[in-house]
Structures are given as structure tokens and as C-alpha cells.
Design an enzyme around this catalytic site. Structure first.
Site, PDB file in Angstrom:
ATOM      1  N   ASN A  58      -6.744  -1.516  41.315  1.00 28.16           N
ATOM      2  CA  ASN A  58      -6.018  -1.583  40.126  1.00 28.16           C
ATOM      3  C   ASN A  58      -5.073  -2.853  40.207  1.00 28.16           C
ATOM      4  O   ASN A  58      -4.976  -3.042  38.839  1.00 28.16           O
ATOM      5  CB  ASN A  58      -5.385  -0.055  39.900  1.00 28.16           C
ATOM      6  N   ARG A 104       4.058   5.590  26.628  1.00 25.55           N
ATOM      7  CA  ARG A 104       2.514   6.001  26.731  1.00 25.55           C
ATOM      8  C   ARG A 104       2.158   7.241  26.230  1.00 25.55           C
ATOM      9  O   ARG A 104       1.114   7.365  25.649  1.00 25.55           O
ATOM     10  CB  ARG A 104       2.043   5.406  27.996  1.00 25.55           C
TER      11      ARG A 104
HETATM   12  P1  ADP Z   1      -1.924   0.112  44.553  1.00 28.51           P
HETATM   13  O1  ADP Z   1      -1.685  -0.357  43.163  1.00 28.51           O
HETATM   14  O2  ADP Z   1      -1.068   1.258  44.821  1.00 28.51           O
HETATM   15  O3  ADP Z   1      -1.826  -1.149  45.571  1.00 28.51           O
HETATM   16  P2  ADP Z   1      -4.873  -0.427  44.059  1.00 28.51           P
HETATM   17  O4  ADP Z   1      -5.551   0.523  43.094  1.00 28.51           O
HETATM   18  O5  ADP Z   1      -4.421  -1.684  43.434  1.00 28.51           O
HETATM   19  O6  ADP Z   1      -3.489   0.564  44.558  1.00 28.51           O
HETATM   20  O7  ADP Z   1      -5.447  -0.430  45.432  1.00 28.51           O
HETATM   21  C1  ADP Z   1      -5.901   0.620  46.198  1.00 28.51           C
HETATM   22  C2  ADP Z   1      -7.268   0.122  47.218  1.00 28.51           C
HETATM   23  O8  ADP Z   1      -7.480   1.148  48.098  1.00 28.51           O
HETATM   24  C3  ADP Z   1      -8.375  -0.170  46.075  1.00 28.51           C
HETATM   25  O9  ADP Z   1      -9.059  -1.295  46.296  1.00 28.51           O
HETATM   26  C4  ADP Z   1      -9.357   0.739  46.678  1.00 28.51           C
HETATM   27  O10 ADP Z   1     -10.557   0.758  46.414  1.00 28.51           O
HETATM   28  C5  ADP Z   1      -8.858   1.362  47.919  1.00 28.51           C
HETATM   29  N1  ADP Z   1      -9.379   2.522  48.491  1.00 28.51           N
HETATM   30  C6  ADP Z   1      -9.176   3.750  48.042  1.00 28.51           C
HETATM   31  N2  ADP Z   1      -9.666   4.671  48.851  1.00 28.51           N
HETATM   32  C7  ADP Z   1      -9.926   4.087  49.840  1.00 28.51           C
HETATM   33  C8  ADP Z   1     -10.474   4.612  51.431  1.00 28.51           C
HETATM   34  N3  ADP Z   1     -10.821   5.803  51.188  1.00 28.51           N
HETATM   35  N4  ADP Z   1     -10.540   3.640  52.240  1.00 28.51           N
HETATM   36  C9  ADP Z   1     -10.372   2.422  51.992  1.00 28.51           C
HETATM   37  N5  ADP Z   1      -9.986   1.867  50.887  1.00 28.51           N
HETATM   38  C10 ADP Z   1      -9.659   2.646  49.810  1.00 28.51           C
END
Ligand code: ADP
Length: 458
Positions: A42, A284
């Protein structure tokens, strides 16, 4: 398949990159695991504005009375006092150092003399990255990880946390294309896997009101299995029912309409009858509920060149503009007659509303909805209009952490070897995350978690 590092970070979004880079700079060996084929989560698709009280742009705009205390208060009240004030204070007091780290160490470029004024904030305090999206951050994060030699392994999905006999988290079981891998972590594991907004079943489980009618703004990897993983390792999940919908999204795909951020500079929201129905800079959750109460459960966002000259969103988001225009949900018009034809809003009502808005332009003059920044003279075109609906955006709940980003059990005990940062955590934003606070959260707590996990390996 077995590998050992001092620190293992799960999730390559803003929180994960911040943690990995700080862990590396604290002397640790570190690996960053990302389940998707590409990094960013995100954090990449976000508008990526970052709230920082006393930032370097505020004085240029005459804002000299902001403070981390005020930012903390806005955050706490904006989340209906369900956040943890101790944790919030850590975020707001480390925000400036975090932003300077992004600017000076990572090379993130911010707009030099413009800020965003998000709903629920009492001061204009959100720094804007060049391009108005997370691309600016993620590009710089990737370059830095590369420079520091941090392995970023994509298509690697974390499945389970591993504990030793004493209860310390000492590694992660992960899979890539069905093959199992074990990543041992001497110092510990940082959870930075984001929220669960792109998992409709999980969203509905925690908040049945947000059902199949809702699409999501979120990256497809935002599916929340890491939250259950943390829970199985003993972490408490809190505030899980608080799920934020973003009010202004594409009715067809669910994605955020960043182009409609002209709202922050005076764009108005109209229902199908051509009436305003809410303060456009409200929270929001308030906006989303108000929109769902209107005919058809959608609204129109309308602005003109006078507003556009400040917000610049049409120029900043040309791909969105083309896509939304092609979809038939957005148009540009020289006059209101043409806007009425496009939106099918009765012309007289539209004209009446716009005239009234113009008559109340200026701060403190909006007798109808008390627009906090002040309405803008909308008597002249060019006009821009876009149709919008609310869509699932941010999950406020998640792992309970303390001020040091350590994961906690239900009885408040630290789980040794386990840290968490970013959307995967659940105590910063309470019932409702204010705009611009996600980036502050991920940078500040990502850095704290990464450093602490590195120290623990020594
Ligand atoms: P934040 O803003 O908290 O950093 P993001 O949504 O930007 O969160 O990033 C979270 C990332 O973690 C995403 O790229 C997502 O695809 C990854 N992710 C989610 N679940 C897993 C998992 N089980 N193993 C590895 N990566 C994951």
C-alpha cells in the site's frame, strides 16, 4: 532450505524498508521477505503525504504554532481516544527526524512550498512527495536497500513464526512456489506486512457492516494472514473492527481518486440532486457514511481552475485523468451547463449551489457546513467533475505494540524477539486513521523496530 540472519523483516512496504535499512545500519545482517512479485504494498500506491509537526515547509506558509503535542492530540481525538497515547506521542515526536531521514539520507524529494491539510487535523502539516504518490519513497527505499546490500526476496510468503523453548521468536517459516524455507533470526523478526483491507472475508468478519458492496483501494497483498500468524505466536490483536473506508474512490475499480484531492483545496462534494451534504474536510468515516446516505450511495466532486491552480492534481495525475475520463466517470467543462449535462444533476440546483459556495468563499464564511479551510470562488470555469464512492482503505486494528514497537500479549507482556510496525499494528490510529498519518507511522516505527531488532542480535 535454511538461511540465518540477525534480523528478518516480513513485508516490503514503507515500514519493512525502514526497518531493514535501520537494522542494516545498526550493524545487523538483514533480509526482507515480500510475498508479492513486486515490492511496495500500500505504501507504493498511497498518496504518501506525511504528517510532520514543525516541518520545514510550515514556516513558508505562515504556520508557526504547530507542535508534536498538537499532532498527537489530533491523532488521538481523530481516533475517538481508542489509540494508545504513549505510542502516538512516539510517532508525532519522531516524525520530523523521520522525515529528515527520508529527505537527507534516502533522498526522498518533497514539494518545497506546499502541504496537505487532511481532515481531522488542526494544522496543515502533511509533507507531499514529488509526484504525489509513494513511488518517490519506494524508488528511494529500493535504491538504498540495493546500495546497502540488503537482500529483498520477492514471491516469498511468510507462513509461521518460529519460537525457541524460552518463547523467544527466532525465525520465520516461509514458502516460495510451494517450497519451504526457514529464515533464522538471531535478534528477531519485524512484522511489517500491512493490513487486511484486500481480504473481504476478513474485513466482514471483523466488521459485518462492511460487506460485499465495498471494493478496496488496497494493494492485492494486503490480506492479513500475518496478523493471524502473530496471534498464533501469542500477540494480541486489537481494534480489529475499526476499518476505514476512503470516501472518494472509483466506483468501478475501487481505487482512490487521487485526482480528486482538489478537495483539500476547495473542491466541493455534491449529491445527485446537486446539493452539498457534508463538510468536505471532515473525517473520512464521516464523509463515507454521508456519501452512502445519498441517492445511489455516491457523490460528485466538483472543482474549477481556481482550485486546480493550487492543488494541481490534473497535471500531477495524467494517467488517472485519462483512465477516469475513458471510464466515463470524469469530465472537464467550460461551464456548469456542460457539467449538468454530464452528471445529470438538475442545472438550476447545480448553479444555485455553486453560486452559494462563491457567495460564502473565504475562511469562516461557510454557513452551511463550516468548511474549515474556507470555500473558494467557483464562479468561473474551467470545471472538473468526478463521480466517487467509498471503498475499504485502511485497517486500523492489528498487533498491540508498545512505544518500542515490541509486540505484546493480551496481558501486556513483551514477546521476546518480535517487533511490529506500520499497518500491521493496531494502537496508533484508534477508530479512524487521519490522512497523512500512515507514512508517519511506518517511517517512525519501522525505524525503531529495525534498530531494536538489530541491537537484540548483539
Ligand atoms: P506498511 O504501510 O505498513 O508498510 P504496506 O502495505 O505498504 O504496509 O506493505 C506491506 C507489504 O507486506 C506488502 O508489500 C505485502 O505484499 C507484504 N506482505 C503481506 N503479507 C505477507 C506475507 N505473509 N509474507 C511476506 N510479505 C507479506
Amino acid at each position: 532450505k535454511n538461511a540465518s540472519y540477525d534480523v528478518v523483516v516480513i513485508g516490503a512496504g514503507g515500514a519493512g524498508f525502514s526497518a531493514a535499512i535501520e537494522a542494516k545500519n545498526a550493524g545487523a545482517t538483514v533480509v526482507l521477505l515480500e510475498k508479492m512479485p513486486q515490492v511496495g504494498g500500500n505504501s507504493l500506491i498511497s498518496g504518501a503525504e506525511m504528517n510532520v509537526a514543525r516541518n520545514w515547509v510550515q514556516p513558508k506558509l505562515g504556520i508557526t504554532d504547530d507542535s508534536p503535542e498538537l499532532h498527537a492530540k489530533d491523532t488521538y481525538l481523530g481516533g475517538d481516544k481508542k489509540g494508545d497515547m504513549k505510542v502516538i506521542n512516539v510517532m508525532t515526536h519522531n516524525a520530523l527526524a523521520g522525515a529528515e531521514w527520508c529527505r537527507d539520507y534516502l533522498g526522498v524529494r518533497f514539494e518545497p512550498d506546499n502541504l496537505f491539510f487532511f481532515g481531522g487535523h488542526s494544522r496543515k502539516r502533511a509533507l507531499i512527495p514529488v509526484g504525489h504518490t509513494g513511488t518517490e519513497f519506494i524508488t528511494k527505499f529500493l535504491a538504498k536497500a540495493d546500495e546497502l546490500g540488503i537482500p529483498v526476496i520477492t514471491n516469498m510468503k511468510a507462513e509461521e513464526l518460529l519460537k525457541d523453548k524460552t518463547g523467544r521468536v527466532v525465525g520465520v517459516k516461509a514458502t516460495m512456489n510451494g517450497t519451504e524455507y526457514t529464515f533464522n533470526a538471531k535478534g528477531g523478526v519485524v512484522l511489517a506486512a500491512g493490513g487486511f483491507g484486500a481480504n473481504p472475508a476478513m474485513v466482514k468478519k471483523y466488521n459485518p457492516k462492511i460487506d460485499e458492496r465495498f471494493k478496496t483501494t488496497d494493494a492485492p497483498g494486503t490480506t492479513g494472514e500475518v496478523l493471524y500468524m502473530a496471534q498464533r505466536a501469542g500477540a494480541e490483536l486489537v481494534n480489529m473492527q475499526y476499518i476505514q473506508t476512503y470516501p472518494i474512490c472509483d466506483p468501478i475499480s475501487g481505487v482512490i481518486e487521487l485526482i480528486a484531492d482538489a478537495r483539500f483545496d476547495g473542491a466541493i462534494m455534491l449529491n445527485q440532486e446537486g446539493k452539498r451534504f457534508v463538510e468536505e474536510l471532515g473525517r473520512r468515516d464521516v464523509l463515507s457514511e454521508a456519501i452512502l446516505d445519498q441517492t445511489g450511495g455516491y457523490c460528485w466532486v466538483l472543482w474549477n481552475d481556481k482550485i486546480g491552480a493550487v492543488s494541481n492534481t490534473v497535471k500531477e495525475h495524467p494517467t488517472e485523468y485519462d483512465a477516469f475520463t475513458k471510464q466515463g466517470i470524469m469530465t472537464t467543462c467550460p461551464d456548469l451547463k456542460c457539467i449538468a449535462d454530464f452528471t445529470k444533476i438538475p442545472y438550476d440546483s447545480l448553479k444555485g449551489t455553486v453560486d452559494r459556495v462563491t457567495s460564502m468563499a473565504g475562511k469562516g464564511n461557510d454557513k452551511d457546513f463550516h468548511h474549515r479551510a474556507g470555500l473558494v470562488d467557483m464562479s468561473q470555469g474551467q470545471y472538473y467533475v468526478i463521480k466517487a464512492v467509498p471503498s475499504v482503505h485502511h485497517t486500523m486494528g492489528g498487533v498491540r505494540i508498545n512505544e518500542k514497537a515490541q509486540a505484546l500479549t493480551a496481558d501486556g507482556k513483551v514477546i521476546p524477539g518480535l517487533w511490529a510496525a506500520g499497518e500491521v499494528t493496531g494502537v496508533t490510529h484508534g477508530t479512524n486513521r487521519l490522512g497523512g498519518n500512515a507514512y508517519t507511522d511506518i517511517i517512525v516505527f519501522g525505524r525503531i523496530a529495525g534498530k531494536a531488532a538489530a541491537e537484540a542480535a548483539k
